[in-house]
Design an enzyme around this catalytic site. Structure first.
Site, mmCIF file in Angstrom:
data_model
loop_
_atom_site.group_PDB
_atom_site.id
_atom_site.type_symbol
_atom_site.label_atom_id
_atom_site.label_comp_id
_atom_site.label_asym_id
_atom_site.label_seq_id
_atom_site.Cartn_x
_atom_site.Cartn_y
_atom_site.Cartn_z
ATOM 1 N N LYS A 179 59.448 76.613 56.007
ATOM 2 C CA LYS A 179 60.579 76.126 55.199
ATOM 3 C C LYS A 179 61.554 77.287 55.153
ATOM 4 O O LYS A 179 61.833 77.861 54.103
ATOM 5 C CB LYS A 179 60.050 75.710 53.810
ATOM 6 C CG LYS A 179 61.076 75.031 52.919
ATOM 7 C CD LYS A 179 61.399 73.622 53.338
ATOM 8 C CE LYS A 179 62.472 73.026 52.448
ATOM 9 N NZ LYS A 179 63.072 71.801 52.981
ATOM 10 N N ASP B 264 47.737 71.802 54.165
ATOM 11 C CA ASP B 264 46.889 70.905 53.388
ATOM 12 C C ASP B 264 47.511 69.505 53.363
ATOM 13 O O ASP B 264 46.862 68.491 53.656
ATOM 14 C CB ASP B 264 46.782 71.469 51.954
ATOM 15 C CG ASP B 264 45.764 70.739 51.107
ATOM 16 O OD1 ASP B 264 44.972 69.973 51.680
ATOM 17 O OD2 ASP B 264 45.767 70.926 49.876
ATOM 18 N N ASP C 7 46.264 66.022 55.592
ATOM 19 C CA ASP C 7 45.806 64.769 54.967
ATOM 20 C C ASP C 7 46.684 63.601 55.408
ATOM 21 O O ASP C 7 46.191 62.490 55.614
ATOM 22 C CB ASP C 7 45.814 64.889 53.437
ATOM 23 C CG ASP C 7 44.442 65.292 52.908
ATOM 24 O OD1 ASP C 7 43.722 65.998 53.650
ATOM 25 O OD2 ASP C 7 44.087 64.900 51.780
ATOM 26 N N ASP D 233 59.448 69.466 55.924
ATOM 27 C CA ASP D 233 59.843 68.095 55.574
ATOM 28 C C ASP D 233 60.040 67.259 56.829
ATOM 29 O O ASP D 233 59.636 66.096 56.899
ATOM 30 C CB ASP D 233 61.086 68.084 54.671
ATOM 31 C CG ASP D 233 62.089 69.174 55.010
ATOM 32 O OD1 ASP D 233 61.734 70.106 55.758
ATOM 33 O OD2 ASP D 233 63.237 69.100 54.544
ATOM 34 N N TYR E 245 47.988 79.185 46.937
ATOM 35 C CA TYR E 245 46.654 79.051 46.361
ATOM 36 C C TYR E 245 46.155 80.346 45.734
ATOM 37 O O TYR E 245 45.358 80.320 44.813
ATOM 38 C CB TYR E 245 45.650 78.604 47.429
ATOM 39 C CG TYR E 245 45.766 77.143 47.789
ATOM 40 C CD1 TYR E 245 46.961 76.620 48.262
ATOM 41 C CD2 TYR E 245 44.680 76.294 47.652
ATOM 42 C CE1 TYR E 245 47.074 75.293 48.597
ATOM 43 C CE2 TYR E 245 44.784 74.953 47.993
ATOM 44 C CZ TYR E 245 45.985 74.458 48.462
ATOM 45 O OH TYR E 245 46.088 73.140 48.783
#
Ligand code: NAD
Length: 364
Positions: A191, A247, A251, A223, A141
């Site tokens: 990751k 994020d 969600d 993942d 971001y």
């Protein structure tokens, strides 16, 4: 106790759900003899319309002078033009930045009364009781370079995922400390097989794990974490992840709770010990957005905003009993059968936003 709160309702359903959270706080104040002094501030699209900026100076002033911020949501189609110079979202990003709020804490709980509202099977979601911690101020971001340009072979863009040791340590610390206040299991998401930031993240998490020997630390690739969240979500206690991964995973996990309208969050600059007041100003908000499709209809679910107020009492003011009272009232009214349209069973009559807020306030 006297508590100074900045109330920033924002756009869309933000003002509708925030008003119910304030109503519930007033009920807590009456019952437990606290004074909640609320100062209203403008933020987001409506602030752009009136002041030409999503974050007016006055809103920053009110926020910094408060003990805690109750925020609704910002944005909507009216301000969505790709060529717009200012965006409503800059309002909330600016507030988080100016207050150094780097830890977003999102509890996800499957309420027994709402098991059938989740798109997943009740048998899969029944044991869900977890917290996702998302790093808020670093990663893709904000990393530089971040730009878009024209080349002879077409348009190009770049974002940069960057993390310093200090940023990783402070968010993992919140993860370990929160796990210690709960079931003592921390899932660190990365990751590390592909990303340099992921390898640094895992190395630091492993080092810190030795200092927190009482916490069961597991490392999960992002993942795999996405898959486990729908396969066996009840196995998680506290999950900690960098900005983008957090994020997306949070969600995804919203659906475990049945509706976006059920999930609260806190953004903090430190995690206080149980029953202690947080240092700095905390910001509390539902995880949902402005829901333009239902805004103005009086049907939005105010529970996420109301539970955000409970988190505010717990983290910013150390008021455990009062926070428990709100959470207990939410469970109580759900058990009595009150439901907004997003969680109502087919054929039943939904409860309007303001009625549900009043029922929860009365329950307290
Ligand atoms: P959204 O969360 O606003 O809505 C997604 C879906 O969930 C919609 O169908 C909506 O009706 C439903 N929903 C959301 N909150 C609800 C509630 N309280 N009760 C019942 N149903 C609810 O996400 P979106 O549609 O992707 O975004 C809409 C706008 O909100 C965009 O402008 C986006 O930028 C903004 N947004 C703001 C924030 C924030 O301010 N923190 C967060 C997310 C999105």
């Amino acid at each position: 106790m006297k508590c100074n709160i900045a109330v920033l309702p924002g756009d869309g359903v933000g003002p509708e759900v925030t008003a119910e959270a304030v109503k519930v706080l007033e009920a807590v104040g009456r019952k437990f003899k606290h004074t909640f002094e609320a100062k209203l501030g403008r933020i987001g699209g409506n602030a752009i319309d009136e002041f030409g900026t999503p974050l007016p100076e006055e809103t920053i002033r009110i926020s910094k002078a408060s003990d805690a911020i109750l925020f609704g949501a910002v944005g909507g189609p009216k301000w969505d033009s790709p060529t717009a110079k200012v965006r409503p979202e800059d309002g909330i990003l600016g507030i988080r930045k100016s207050l150094g709020l780097f830890a977003n804490i999102r509890p996800v709980k499957a309420y027994p009364q709402l098991l059938d509202s989740s798109p997943l099977k009740a048998s899969v979601v029944k044991d869900v009781d977890m917290v996702i911690i998302r790093e808020l101020t670093g990663g893709l971001y904000f990393g530089k370079p971040k730009k878009r340009w024209e080349t002879s072979r077409g348009r190009r863009a770049v974002d940069t995922m960057s993390y310093s040791e200090k940023e990783i340590v402070r968010i993992l610390k919140v993860g370990f400390e929160l796990a210690r206040q709960r079931r003592k299991k921390l899932t660190s998401v990365d990751k590390f097989n592909v990303l340099a930031t992921g390898r640094l993240w895992r190395e630091i998490a492993t080092e810190m794990g030795k200092e927190y020997a009482d916490i069961q630390l597991e490392h999960v690739l992002v993942d795999n974490a996405a898959m486990q969240l729908v396969r066996n979500p009840g196995s998680f206690d506290v999950i900690v992840a960098e900005n983008t991964f957090g994020d997306i995973l949070s969600d995804e996990s919203a659906m475990l709770g049945g509706s976006m309208g059920m999930l609260p969050s806190a953004s903090l600059s430190s995690l206080p010990a149980v029953g202690k007041r947080a240092k700095g100003v905390g910001l509390y908000e539902p995880i949902h957005g402005t829901a333009p499709d239902i805004a103005g209809k009086g049907i939005a679910n105010p529970i996420a905003a109301i539970l955000s107020a409970a988190m505010m009492l717990r983290y910013s003011f150390g008021l455990q009993r009062e926070a428990d009272a709100i959470e207990g009232a939410v469970e109580g009214v759900l058990a009595e059968g009150y439901r907004t349209a997003d969680i109502v069973a087919r054929g039943d009559t939904p409860t309007p936003t303001s009625k549900l807020g009043s029922v929860i306030a009365n329950y307290i």
